[in-house]
Structure formats: structure tokens, C-alpha cells
Design a protein around this motif. Structure first.
Motif, PDB file in Angstrom:
ATOM      1  N   GLU A   2       0.832  -1.206   0.000  1.00  0.00           N
ATOM      2  CA  GLU A   2       0.000   0.000   0.000  1.00  0.00           C
ATOM      3  C   GLU A   2       0.873   1.265   0.000  1.00  0.00           C
ATOM      4  O   GLU A   2       1.983   1.249   0.510  1.00  0.00           O
ATOM      5  CB  GLU A   2      -0.908   0.003   1.240  1.00  0.00           C
ATOM      6  CG  GLU A   2      -1.911  -1.124   1.279  1.00  0.00           C
ATOM      7  CD  GLU A   2      -3.055  -0.975   0.281  1.00  0.00           C
ATOM      8  OE1 GLU A   2      -3.233   0.149  -0.269  1.00  0.00           O
ATOM      9  OE2 GLU A   2      -3.762  -1.968   0.048  1.00  0.00           O
ATOM     10  N   HIS A   3       0.419   2.330  -0.626  1.00  0.00           N
ATOM     11  CA  HIS A   3      -0.974   2.509  -0.994  1.00  0.00           C
ATOM     12  C   HIS A   3      -1.236   1.967  -2.410  1.00  0.00           C
ATOM     13  O   HIS A   3      -0.467   2.203  -3.339  1.00  0.00           O
ATOM     14  CB  HIS A   3      -1.350   3.993  -0.930  1.00  0.00           C
ATOM     15  CG  HIS A   3      -2.723   4.311  -1.333  1.00  0.00           C
ATOM     16  ND1 HIS A   3      -3.012   5.049  -2.461  1.00  0.00           N
ATOM     17  CD2 HIS A   3      -3.914   3.943  -0.800  1.00  0.00           C
ATOM     18  CE1 HIS A   3      -4.300   5.173  -2.593  1.00  0.00           C
ATOM     19  NE2 HIS A   3      -4.882   4.502  -1.592  1.00  0.00           N
TER      20      HIS A   3
ATOM     21  N   PRO B  32     -13.037  -0.778  -2.601  1.00  0.00           N
ATOM     22  CA  PRO B  32     -13.710  -1.966  -3.136  1.00  0.00           C
ATOM     23  C   PRO B  32     -15.147  -2.082  -2.638  1.00  0.00           C
ATOM     24  O   PRO B  32     -15.476  -1.651  -1.527  1.00  0.00           O
ATOM     25  CB  PRO B  32     -12.854  -3.128  -2.603  1.00  0.00           C
ATOM     26  CG  PRO B  32     -11.539  -2.520  -2.240  1.00  0.00           C
ATOM     27  CD  PRO B  32     -11.838  -1.126  -1.799  1.00  0.00           C
TER      28      PRO B  32
ATOM     29  N   LEU C  79     -14.032  -6.340   0.329  1.00  0.00           N
ATOM     30  CA  LEU C  79     -12.622  -6.686   0.535  1.00  0.00           C
ATOM     31  C   LEU C  79     -12.572  -8.112   1.068  1.00  0.00           C
ATOM     32  O   LEU C  79     -13.103  -8.388   2.149  1.00  0.00           O
ATOM     33  CB  LEU C  79     -11.970  -5.714   1.509  1.00  0.00           C
ATOM     34  CG  LEU C  79     -10.472  -5.917   1.778  1.00  0.00           C
ATOM     35  CD1 LEU C  79      -9.662  -5.792   0.496  1.00  0.00           C
ATOM     36  CD2 LEU C  79      -9.986  -4.917   2.825  1.00  0.00           C
TER      37      LEU C  79
ATOM     38  N   VAL D 211      -6.571  -9.612   2.647  1.00  0.00           N
ATOM     39  CA  VAL D 211      -5.504  -8.647   2.909  1.00  0.00           C
ATOM     40  C   VAL D 211      -4.214  -9.444   3.078  1.00  0.00           C
ATOM     41  O   VAL D 211      -4.172 -10.415   3.852  1.00  0.00           O
ATOM     42  CB  VAL D 211      -5.773  -7.806   4.176  1.00  0.00           C
ATOM     43  CG1 VAL D 211      -4.545  -6.989   4.546  1.00  0.00           C
ATOM     44  CG2 VAL D 211      -6.971  -6.898   3.972  1.00  0.00           C
ATOM     45  N   SER D 212      -3.169  -9.046   2.343  1.00  0.00           N
ATOM     46  CA  SER D 212      -1.890  -9.751   2.421  1.00  0.00           C
ATOM     47  C   SER D 212      -0.932  -9.063   3.380  1.00  0.00           C
ATOM     48  O   SER D 212      -0.912  -7.833   3.496  1.00  0.00           O
ATOM     49  CB  SER D 212      -1.229  -9.817   1.033  1.00  0.00           C
ATOM     50  OG  SER D 212      -1.858 -10.760   0.217  1.00  0.00           O
TER      51      SER D 212
ATOM     52  N   ARG E  45      -4.204  -4.832  -0.060  1.00  0.00           N
ATOM     53  CA  ARG E  45      -5.564  -5.301  -0.328  1.00  0.00           C
ATOM     54  C   ARG E  45      -5.519  -6.234  -1.540  1.00  0.00           C
ATOM     55  O   ARG E  45      -5.514  -5.792  -2.679  1.00  0.00           O
ATOM     56  CB  ARG E  45      -6.491  -4.105  -0.584  1.00  0.00           C
ATOM     57  CG  ARG E  45      -6.791  -3.293   0.671  1.00  0.00           C
ATOM     58  CD  ARG E  45      -7.436  -1.972   0.329  1.00  0.00           C
ATOM     59  NE  ARG E  45      -6.481  -1.058  -0.287  1.00  0.00           N
ATOM     60  CZ  ARG E  45      -6.823   0.096  -0.872  1.00  0.00           C
ATOM     61  NH1 ARG E  45      -8.088   0.455  -0.948  1.00  0.00           N
ATOM     62  NH2 ARG E  45      -5.890   0.869  -1.392  1.00  0.00           N
ATOM     63  N   SER E  46      -5.512  -7.530  -1.274  1.00  0.00           N
ATOM     64  CA  SER E  46      -5.193  -8.520  -2.301  1.00  0.00           C
ATOM     65  C   SER E  46      -6.391  -9.194  -2.944  1.00  0.00           C
ATOM     66  O   SER E  46      -6.217  -9.940  -3.907  1.00  0.00           O
ATOM     67  CB  SER E  46      -4.294  -9.613  -1.705  1.00  0.00           C
ATOM     68  OG  SER E  46      -3.005  -9.106  -1.478  1.00  0.00           O
TER      69      SER E  46
ATOM     70  N   CYS F 220     -10.237  -7.974  -4.070  1.00  0.00           N
ATOM     71  CA  CYS F 220     -11.212  -6.886  -4.093  1.00  0.00           C
ATOM     72  C   CYS F 220     -12.278  -7.160  -5.142  1.00  0.00           C
ATOM     73  O   CYS F 220     -11.956  -7.603  -6.247  1.00  0.00           O
ATOM     74  CB  CYS F 220     -10.535  -5.563  -4.432  1.00  0.00           C
ATOM     75  SG  CYS F 220      -9.150  -5.119  -3.361  1.00  0.00           S
TER      76      CYS F 220
ATOM     77  N   ARG G  32      -4.474 -10.633  -6.140  1.00  0.00           N
ATOM     78  CA  ARG G  32      -3.087 -10.199  -6.240  1.00  0.00           C
ATOM     79  C   ARG G  32      -2.033 -11.242  -6.586  1.00  0.00           C
ATOM     80  O   ARG G  32      -1.157 -10.992  -7.415  1.00  0.00           O
ATOM     81  CB  ARG G  32      -2.687  -9.507  -4.918  1.00  0.00           C
ATOM     82  CG  ARG G  32      -1.422  -8.696  -4.994  1.00  0.00           C
ATOM     83  CD  ARG G  32      -0.557  -8.856  -3.760  1.00  0.00           C
ATOM     84  NE  ARG G  32       0.051 -10.159  -3.709  1.00  0.00           N
ATOM     85  CZ  ARG G  32       1.172 -10.489  -4.357  1.00  0.00           C
ATOM     86  NH1 ARG G  32       1.788  -9.614  -5.115  1.00  0.00           N
ATOM     87  NH2 ARG G  32       1.679 -11.710  -4.276  1.00  0.00           N
TER      88      ARG G  32
END
Length: 239
Positions: free
Chosen positions: A154-155, A161, A164, A167-168, A177-178, A180, A193
Motif C-alpha cells: 500500500e498505498h 472496493p 474486501l 488482505v496480504s 488489499r489482495s 477486491c 493479487r
């Protein structure tokens, strides 16, 4: 039957022996094998085919398009970007993987730069499920561990999204944010991602399961076409 088209540049597998060793049938081939199941009719397409393999006929017969791109974003034809966007607005599902975040297609649909931090240092990635009720994570535990991956941090310059899902966390300390979801017109979009070409990510059963689940989630609703424009009243209007 859900008709799935898996699109891949198929450039790194042919130009880099290390990638070819991991994906001898191409990334598209690995994904096709990994998500194969009853109810999916799968075809593949690659950059060097006529019209990048995404002709009007192919897209009209695609319920969900899976998109993996990296090195050739700038060479992707603008008219085909418009063609795909039109199909998404009409209801075709779209799953954008890894470096597809910087494709003309994804940036047009998001309306932002989609820029991020990145580092290729063979880092551990842990993808945390942050929406355990979502159908995309059916059959997935609280997290997915990948021993080595490229870091995205990030960012991430995307719109907020709609949902969501993942999250990784990376060994170097960054988060991302992997997973979305978005809706554009009548189409559903999932950005996922992981999947740098120099790692065997698309041989991981949980990664393939997530993509397969996302295909089912993104598939269009079967209903009569939606019409727009001038419309006559359904009832008699009082004079």
C-alpha cells in the motif's frame, strides 16, 4: 455451464527459461488445469493471436474472462479494451490477476492509476481472509501461505472496493488489499493479487480454488436483456 476464457500474454514463459520451467504449458495452461471442474467450459487465448484472441465472437461466448498480463500492457489494442469493457458492462464477469492491475483494461474500469509499491525479494506472503462469509473463499481456511512471492504494498491506488476479501502481509512488513470485488454495469469484477510469473503460485491448490470460486461468483445472471432509452408507458396515462 459457465464458459470461461483464460487470457495470458504468454510472453515471459517463452522469453525466460526459469518461467518456462515453472509453467511449461504457460500460466494459462496451469490455471486451466487448476480450476478444471464439472460445469466449466474452458478455453484459452494469448496476446499473439489475432485480435489478442479476444474477438467479438469469443467474448460473446464468454461468461467469465480471467486476465493475466505483465510486460505487454502498453501494446494491448485500445479497441479490444473497449470491447472487453462493453462486455463487462453487459454482464460478463472479469477476474484480473496479479500484474493485470496495471493493464489498460483494469485502469479504465477503475478510473484510477492503480499504482502501488512493489519488490521482488522472494518473500513469504500470508493472505488473510477478511470476509469469511464470501463465496469466493468457500473451502479456504483463515489464511493462505505462499513461501515466496513478489511484494505488492500500500498505498494501492484503486477505488474503495465493494467488498474486501483478502488482505496480504509480507515478510518485509508491508500489507496489501489482495482480493477486491467491484461491479461495473451488470458485470462483476474480482482482483486477486498473487501470481508473479517466477513463482509456482498457480500450482497452489488454494489459489486455484479461490479463482474457481471467483468464476462462479462472477458468472452473469441468466435473465432477459436489460434495455435502455426511450420507453413507452406500461399503463395508460391520464390526459
Amino acid at each position: 455451464m459457465i464458459h470461461v476464457t483464460i487470457w495470458n500474454e504468454y510472453e515471459r514463459e517463452r522469453s525466460r527459461p526459469d518461467v518456462a520451467k515453472i509453467y511449461p504449458e504457460g500460466i494459462h495452461g496451469a490455471i486451466a488445469a487448476g480450476i478444471h471442474q464439472d460445469g466449466f467450459a474452458i478455453r484459452t487465448a494469448t496476446f499473439d493471436e489475432p485480435e489478442h484472441g479476444l474477438t467479438q465472437e469469443v467474448l460473446q461466448n464468454t461468461d467469465v474472462l480471467i486476465y493475466w498480463g505483465h510486460a505487454l500492457h502498453h501494446k494491448f489494442r485500445d479497441d479490444i479494451v473497449e470491447r472487453i469493457c462493453s462486455r463487462v458492462h453487459q454482464g460478463m464477469g472479469l477476474i484480473v490477476l496479479h500484474s493485470g492491475h496495471h493493464s489498460k483494461l483494469f485502469r479504465k474500469l477503475m478510473g484510477t492509476s492503480c499504482d502501488l509499491l512493489w519488490r521482488e525479494a522472494d518473500e513469504k506472503e500470508r493472505l488473510w481472509v477478511v470476509d469469511p462469509s464470501h463465496p469466493i473463499v468457500e473451502g479456504i481456511g483463515p489464511y493462505i501461505d505462499l513461501p515466496e512471492e513478489e511484494m505488492y504494498g500500500e498505498h494501492f491506488d484503486i477505488p474503495v472496493p465493494d467488498e474486501l476479501i483478502f488482505v496480504s502481509w509480507f515478510a518485509g512488513g508491508e500489507v496489501f488489499r489482495s482480493g477486491c470485488t467491484y461491479r461495473r454495469g451488470q458485470g462483476r469484477i474480482f482482483y486477486f493479487r498473487p501470481g508473479h510469473e517466477s513463482y509456482p503460485t498457480y500450482h497452489h491448490p488454494d489459489i486455484c480454488r479461490v479463482i474457481g470460486n471467483a468464476v462462479k461468483w462472477a458468472a452473469p445472471v441468466k435473465r432477459a436483456p436489460t434495455y435502455y432509452g426511450h420507453h413507452e408507458p406500461l399503463e395508460i396515462l391520464a390526459k
